[in-house]
Design a protein around this motif. Structure first.
Motif, PDB file in Angstrom:
ATOM      1  N   LEU A 178      39.661  16.969 -12.033  1.00  0.00           N
ATOM      2  CA  LEU A 178      38.454  17.311 -11.280  1.00  0.00           C
ATOM      3  C   LEU A 178      38.817  17.770  -9.869  1.00  0.00           C
ATOM      4  N   GLY A 179      39.802  17.117  -9.271  1.00  0.00           N
ATOM      5  CA  GLY A 179      40.273  17.544  -7.953  1.00  0.00           C
ATOM      6  C   GLY A 179      40.863  18.941  -7.996  1.00  0.00           C
ATOM      7  N   LYS A 180      41.645  19.203  -9.028  1.00  0.00           N
ATOM      8  CA  LYS A 180      42.235  20.536  -9.180  1.00  0.00           C
ATOM      9  C   LYS A 180      41.140  21.584  -9.364  1.00  0.00           C
ATOM     10  N   LEU A 181      40.139  21.277 -10.165  1.00  0.00           N
ATOM     11  CA  LEU A 181      39.045  22.229 -10.388  1.00  0.00           C
ATOM     12  C   LEU A 181      38.227  22.444  -9.119  1.00  0.00           C
ATOM     13  N   ARG A 182      38.085  21.412  -8.306  1.00  0.00           N
ATOM     14  CA  ARG A 182      37.384  21.581  -7.023  1.00  0.00           C
ATOM     15  C   ARG A 182      38.168  22.513  -6.099  1.00  0.00           C
ATOM     16  N   ARG A 183      39.488  22.359  -6.091  1.00  0.00           N
ATOM     17  CA  ARG A 183      40.329  23.200  -5.216  1.00  0.00           C
ATOM     18  C   ARG A 183      40.400  24.644  -5.691  1.00  0.00           C
ATOM     19  N   THR A 184      40.182  24.863  -6.981  1.00  0.00           N
ATOM     20  CA  THR A 184      40.237  26.226  -7.525  1.00  0.00           C
ATOM     21  C   THR A 184      38.842  26.808  -7.739  1.00  0.00           C
ATOM     22  N   TYR A 185      37.826  25.977  -7.538  1.00  0.00           N
ATOM     23  CA  TYR A 185      36.428  26.350  -7.824  1.00  0.00           C
ATOM     24  C   TYR A 185      36.281  26.761  -9.282  1.00  0.00           C
ATOM     25  N   GLY A 186      36.957  26.026 -10.140  1.00  0.00           N
ATOM     26  CA  GLY A 186      36.872  26.247 -11.576  1.00  0.00           C
ATOM     27  C   GLY A 186      37.971  27.167 -12.066  1.00  0.00           C
ATOM     28  N   PHE A 187      37.723  27.743 -13.206  1.00  0.00           N
ATOM     29  CA  PHE A 187      38.672  28.663 -13.827  1.00  0.00           C
ATOM     30  C   PHE A 187      38.316  30.096 -13.440  1.00  0.00           C
ATOM     31  N   ALA A 229      32.570  26.010   9.651  1.00  0.00           N
ATOM     32  CA  ALA A 229      33.933  25.974   9.108  1.00  0.00           C
ATOM     33  C   ALA A 229      34.290  27.330   8.497  1.00  0.00           C
ATOM     34  N   SER A 230      35.568  27.608   8.439  1.00  0.00           N
ATOM     35  CA  SER A 230      36.033  28.836   7.790  1.00  0.00           C
ATOM     36  C   SER A 230      35.865  28.722   6.282  1.00  0.00           C
ATOM     37  N   ALA A 231      35.657  29.860   5.658  1.00  0.00           N
ATOM     38  CA  ALA A 231      35.571  29.869   4.196  1.00  0.00           C
ATOM     39  C   ALA A 231      36.934  29.504   3.616  1.00  0.00           C
ATOM     40  N   PRO A 232      36.967  28.629   2.614  1.00  0.00           N
ATOM     41  CA  PRO A 232      38.246  28.200   2.042  1.00  0.00           C
ATOM     42  C   PRO A 232      38.868  29.285   1.172  1.00  0.00           C
ATOM     43  N   THR A 233      40.159  29.167   0.982  1.00  0.00           N
ATOM     44  CA  THR A 233      40.872  30.034   0.044  1.00  0.00           C
ATOM     45  C   THR A 233      41.151  29.199  -1.198  1.00  0.00           C
ATOM     46  N   PRO A 234      40.512  29.533  -2.312  1.00  0.00           N
ATOM     47  CA  PRO A 234      40.724  28.723  -3.522  1.00  0.00           C
ATOM     48  C   PRO A 234      42.153  28.831  -4.027  1.00  0.00           C
ATOM     49  N   GLU A 235      42.614  27.759  -4.626  1.00  0.00           N
ATOM     50  CA  GLU A 235      43.899  27.799  -5.314  1.00  0.00           C
ATOM     51  C   GLU A 235      43.739  28.629  -6.583  1.00  0.00           C
ATOM     52  N   ARG A 236      44.844  28.917  -7.215  1.00  0.00           N
ATOM     53  CA  ARG A 236      44.858  29.748  -8.420  1.00  0.00           C
ATOM     54  C   ARG A 236      44.282  28.993  -9.615  1.00  0.00           C
ATOM     55  N   CYS A 237      43.664  29.722 -10.521  1.00  0.00           N
ATOM     56  CA  CYS A 237      43.107  29.161 -11.754  1.00  0.00           C
ATOM     57  C   CYS A 237      44.176  28.338 -12.474  1.00  0.00           C
ATOM     58  N   GLU A 279      49.339  29.544 -18.192  1.00  0.00           N
ATOM     59  CA  GLU A 279      49.717  30.720 -18.978  1.00  0.00           C
ATOM     60  C   GLU A 279      51.030  31.316 -18.478  1.00  0.00           C
ATOM     61  N   ASP A 280      51.162  31.428 -17.163  1.00  0.00           N
ATOM     62  CA  ASP A 280      52.401  31.956 -16.581  1.00  0.00           C
ATOM     63  C   ASP A 280      53.585  31.039 -16.873  1.00  0.00           C
TER      64      ASP A 280
END
Length: 163
Positions: free
Chosen positions: A38-47, A86-94, A100-101
């Motif tokens: 869930l933390g990872k999905l929050r940081r990436t804003y999903g897939f 606040a500045s807009a965040p930069t999401p992490e990669r899906c 896949e990579d």
């Protein structure tokens, strides 16, 4: 991997597809509600769009609803922070793109480690070879003595276009 070598299409793509099937199965079966995920999905804003589409088309509704609720709350909290200056965040990669990579790297590494085996080399030559993306990826890490063998099925396909 040997079963994918003699088949039509890129054997790396075939193996990565199988790996991604397993990724989504285990994600939806066990991981979707875990705090780490869930933390990872929050940081990436999903897939990403394509992996989100895959989940929507194949995923169980309860899990999708749970994930969506979590993401909506995370996005709403970010909107509040941005509204407050606040500045807009930069999401992490899906995370699925990342998986896949990693899968492609692992499969290519396995292919190259076994490429000296006659059975592997023969099956590879009988197939259509690697797709352009995976061929370039393999050529960047393969020993030079493997380059001609990696390129042979692609050259054969290109020659068919010239005939």
């Amino acid at each position: 991997m040997i079963h994918a070598l003699g088949a039509e299409g890129c054997p790396v793509c075939a193996e990565v597809r199988q790996d991604m099937n397993r990724f989504f199965f285990w994600f939806l079966t066990e991981s979707y509600g875990e705090a780490a995920w869930l933390g990872k999905l929050r940081r990436t804003y999903g897939f990403c769009r394509s992996h989100s589409q895959r989940l929507v088309e194949t995923g169980p509704r309860y899990q999708l609803s749970y994930i969506t609720q979590t993401l909506v709350r995370a996005v709403a909290a970010e909107f509040e922070k941005i509204t407050a200056g606040a500045s807009a965040p930069t999401p992490e990669r899906c995370p699925a793109c990342h998986a896949e990579d990693e899968s492609a790297v692992r499969v290519i590494r396995h292919l190259l480690l076994t490429f000296h085996e006659e059975k592997i080399a023969t099956r590879y030559q009988a197939g259509s070879g690697l797709c352009w993306q995976h061929l370039l990826q393999a050529l960047r890490v393969a020993p030079p003595e493997y380059h001609a063998r990696l390129l042979a099925p692609v050259r054969r396909r290109l020659a068919a276009f010239e005939a």
